[in-house]
Design an enzyme around this catalytic site. Structure first.
Site, PDB file in Angstrom:
ATOM      1  N   ALA A  27       0.814  -1.226   0.000  1.00 24.75           N
ATOM      2  CA  ALA A  27       0.000   0.000   0.000  1.00 24.75           C
ATOM      3  C   ALA A  27       0.845   1.272   0.000  1.00 24.75           C
ATOM      4  CB  ALA A  27      -0.931  -0.015   1.210  1.00 24.75           C
ATOM      5  N   PHE A  38      -2.481   0.851   5.317  1.00 26.80           N
ATOM      6  CA  PHE A  38      -3.235   0.155   6.378  1.00 26.80           C
ATOM      7  C   PHE A  38      -2.669   0.409   7.765  1.00 26.80           C
ATOM      8  CE2 PHE A  38      -6.079  -2.181   3.717  1.00 26.80           C
ATOM      9  CZ  PHE A  38      -5.405  -2.281   2.502  1.00 26.80           C
ATOM     10  N   GLN A 104       0.417  -6.485  -3.461  1.00 27.53           N
ATOM     11  CA  GLN A 104      -0.643  -6.784  -2.474  1.00 27.53           C
ATOM     12  C   GLN A 104      -1.799  -5.802  -2.671  1.00 27.53           C
ATOM     13  OE1 GLN A 104       1.448  -7.756   1.584  1.00 27.53           O
ATOM     14  NE2 GLN A 104       2.656  -6.215   0.486  1.00 27.53           N
ATOM     15  N   HIS A 124      -3.823 -10.068  -3.614  1.00 26.81           N
ATOM     16  CA  HIS A 124      -5.018  -9.844  -2.786  1.00 26.81           C
ATOM     17  C   HIS A 124      -6.206  -9.412  -3.624  1.00 26.81           C
ATOM     18  CE1 HIS A 124      -2.155  -9.219   0.850  1.00 26.81           C
ATOM     19  NE2 HIS A 124      -2.319 -10.482   0.546  1.00 26.81           N
ATOM     20  N   CYS A 132     -19.630 -12.652  -7.386  1.00 23.26           N
ATOM     21  CA  CYS A 132     -20.686 -13.282  -6.573  1.00 23.26           C
ATOM     22  C   CYS A 132     -20.080 -14.461  -5.812  1.00 23.26           C
ATOM     23  CB  CYS A 132     -21.824 -13.778  -7.471  1.00 23.26           C
ATOM     24  SG  CYS A 132     -23.000 -14.804  -6.544  1.00 23.26           S
ATOM     25  N   CYS A 135     -22.251 -17.878  -7.358  1.00 24.61           N
ATOM     26  CA  CYS A 135     -22.094 -18.362  -8.753  1.00 24.61           C
ATOM     27  C   CYS A 135     -20.810 -17.874  -9.384  1.00 24.61           C
ATOM     28  CB  CYS A 135     -23.309 -17.926  -9.583  1.00 24.61           C
ATOM     29  SG  CYS A 135     -23.350 -16.148  -9.944  1.00 24.61           S
ATOM     30  N   CYS A 157     -26.479 -10.987  -5.769  1.00 24.21           N
ATOM     31  CA  CYS A 157     -26.524 -11.396  -7.187  1.00 24.21           C
ATOM     32  C   CYS A 157     -27.949 -11.854  -7.540  1.00 24.21           C
ATOM     33  CB  CYS A 157     -25.538 -12.558  -7.336  1.00 24.21           C
ATOM     34  SG  CYS A 157     -25.427 -13.276  -8.977  1.00 24.21           S
ATOM     35  N   SER A 197       5.807  -1.686   1.849  1.00 24.13           N
ATOM     36  CA  SER A 197       5.057  -2.715   2.568  1.00 24.13           C
ATOM     37  C   SER A 197       5.680  -2.974   3.937  1.00 24.13           C
ATOM     38  CB  SER A 197       5.038  -4.030   1.774  1.00 24.13           C
ATOM     39  OG  SER A 197       4.329  -5.038   2.517  1.00 24.13           O
TER      40      SER A 197
HETATM   41  N1  APR Z   1       6.950   5.568   0.312  1.00 22.63           N
HETATM   42  C1  APR Z   1       7.508   4.490   0.928  1.00 22.63           C
HETATM   43  N2  APR Z   1       6.894   3.790   1.919  1.00 22.63           N
HETATM   44  C2  APR Z   1       5.670   4.218   2.281  1.00 22.63           C
HETATM   45  C3  APR Z   1       5.026   5.330   1.692  1.00 22.63           C
HETATM   46  C4  APR Z   1       5.721   6.019   0.676  1.00 22.63           C
HETATM   47  N3  APR Z   1       5.204   7.086   0.053  1.00 22.63           N
HETATM   48  N4  APR Z   1       3.811   5.483   2.299  1.00 22.63           N
HETATM   49  C5  APR Z   1       3.712   4.504   3.228  1.00 22.63           C
HETATM   50  N5  APR Z   1       4.821   3.751   3.219  1.00 22.63           N
HETATM   51  C6  APR Z   1       5.104   2.546   4.002  1.00 22.63           C
HETATM   52  C7  APR Z   1       4.591   2.581   5.422  1.00 22.63           C
HETATM   53  O1  APR Z   1       5.589   3.122   6.287  1.00 22.63           O
HETATM   54  C8  APR Z   1       4.368   1.085   5.700  1.00 22.63           C
HETATM   55  O2  APR Z   1       5.555   0.487   6.194  1.00 22.63           O
HETATM   56  O3  APR Z   1       4.400   1.498   3.365  1.00 22.63           O
HETATM   57  C9  APR Z   1       4.071   0.497   4.316  1.00 22.63           C
HETATM   58  C10 APR Z   1       2.621   0.108   4.141  1.00 22.63           C
HETATM   59  O4  APR Z   1       2.389  -0.988   4.988  1.00 22.63           O
HETATM   60  P1  APR Z   1       0.903  -1.475   5.243  1.00 22.63           P
HETATM   61  O5  APR Z   1       0.033  -0.297   5.513  1.00 22.63           O
HETATM   62  O6  APR Z   1       0.993  -2.573   6.253  1.00 22.63           O
HETATM   63  O7  APR Z   1       0.433  -2.061   3.842  1.00 22.63           O
HETATM   64  P2  APR Z   1       0.799  -3.475   3.222  1.00 22.63           P
HETATM   65  O8  APR Z   1       2.168  -3.915   3.644  1.00 22.63           O
HETATM   66  O9  APR Z   1       0.542  -3.373   1.765  1.00 22.63           O
HETATM   67  O10 APR Z   1      -0.298  -4.430   3.903  1.00 22.63           O
HETATM   68  C11 APR Z   1      -0.358  -5.757   3.447  1.00 22.63           C
HETATM   69  O11 APR Z   1      -2.354  -6.084   4.770  1.00 22.63           O
HETATM   70  O12 APR Z   1      -4.434  -5.474   5.532  1.00 22.63           O
HETATM   71  C12 APR Z   1      -3.773  -6.199   4.580  1.00 22.63           C
HETATM   72  O13 APR Z   1      -4.698  -6.787   2.539  1.00 22.63           O
HETATM   73  C13 APR Z   1      -4.077  -5.724   3.193  1.00 22.63           C
HETATM   74  O14 APR Z   1      -2.644  -5.884   1.237  1.00 22.63           O
HETATM   75  C14 APR Z   1      -2.720  -5.435   2.580  1.00 22.63           C
HETATM   76  C15 APR Z   1      -1.784  -6.219   3.473  1.00 22.63           C
END
Ligand code: APR
Length: 254
Positions: A27, A38, A104, A124, A132, A135, A157, A197
């Site tokens: 994210a 998140f 992700q 993900h 649905c 189905c 659905c 991440s």
């Molecule tokens: N540049 C670099 N890093 C960033 C930036 C940015 N602009 N913005 C946020 N971050 C970092 C944050 O510091 C954090 O460590 O990105 C990371 C995002 O981590 P999460 O919020 O945990 O997201 P993610 O790792 O994708 O979560 C994995 O958890 O809830 C589930 O399904 C959901 O796919 C998701 C999974």
């Protein structure tokens, strides 16, 4: 030259070798497109409790809560566009320096940046379509949110099944084909670049481990800590939208 520059140079040097290079995103690569992540301060899990898959399937209240959460971010997602980090990854792909992207994320921004669908492995799922749960019929996310706006808080659905964005909730089975492809890519990567991440959610977060076990050059660009920080060759505490374009610029400068 500061630590970030040194790290960027080492990633550039590694990518210059060619080979099979994989980018793995979370994210954090989409926050600069206006989509909250998140686990950062104020992120999605600070605002909402995740609805687990079995709750979604068992309780109408849970489905209504789930769609309420999805609606809160729907407009952010719809107006989000690829940011400089997505575009830099797409440029690396066009330069033939990236084999595929394992993501992700459910926002579709890697595809929107120009990377072909088959080269984006969505572990993900995707918030761009609805499935649905009975189905399996696929429909558009726009259609579902239109029904919600017209007063149906948990659309179903025609077959009577529950409609759900085609994303993976906690407790829901992972998409087998995508996981297999991601593992194969991770195990055969010469370099594996993690961007944005926390690497906390498995099996997605196992991919950097498979790459490292196979001898890949593991690099991380992330604003906060991950369990792999002491295991990677290069760790850059920086913003994806700043670091990734610098990698591309230095590669282009030759
Ligand atoms: N540049 C670099 N890093 C960033 C930036 C940015 N602009 N913005 C946020 N971050 C970092 C944050 O510091 C954090 O460590 O990105 C990371 C995002 O981590 P999460 O919020 O945990 O997201 P993610 O790792 O994708 O979560 C994995 O958890 O809830 C589930 O399904 C959901 O796919 C998701 C999974």
């Amino acid at each position: 030259m500061d630590m970030m520059d040194k790290g960027i140079d080492r990633i550039v040097e590694q990518l210059r070798k060619g080979g099979r290079n994989v980018v793995f995103t979370g994210a954090g690569i989409s926050t600069e497109s206006g989509i909250p992540d998140f686990r950062s301060q104020g992120g999605i899990w600070d605002q909402y409790r995740p609805v687990y898959f079995d709750e979604f399937m068992k309780s109408r209240e849970a489905r209504i809560e789930y769609w309420r959460q999805k609606t809160a971010f729907y407009h952010d997602l719809q107006k989000a566009r690829p940011n400089k980090a997505h575009l830099a990854v797409a440029t690396l792909y066009e330069m033939g320096l990236v084999e595929a992207v394992i993501t992700q994320n459910i926002d579709g921004l890697h595809q929107a940046s120009g990377i072909p669908d088959e080269k984006v492995i969505e572990l993900h799922g995707s918030n761009r379509r609805v499935r649905c749960m009975s189905c399996g019929r696929i429909s558009s996310i726009e259609e579902a949110h239109k029904r919600i706006e017209e007063g149906d808080p948990a659309p179903e659905c025609e077959c009577g099944g529950y409609l759900k964005p085609d994303t993976i909730s906690f407790g829901q089975a992972m998409p087998e084909r995508e996981v297999e492809k991601a593992i194969a890519l991770s195990r055969t990567a010469d370099s594996f670049l993690v961007v944005g991440s926390t690497l906390l959610v498995h099996p997605a977060a196992s991919m950097p481990g498979y790459a490292r076990e196979a001898g890949a050059f593991l690099a991380i660009v992330n604003l906060s800590e991950t369990p792999f920080d002491t295991l990677c060759k290069v760790l850059i505490r920086g913003k994806a939208g700043e670091v990734l374009p610098k990698i591309v610029d230095r590669l282009k400068a030759g």
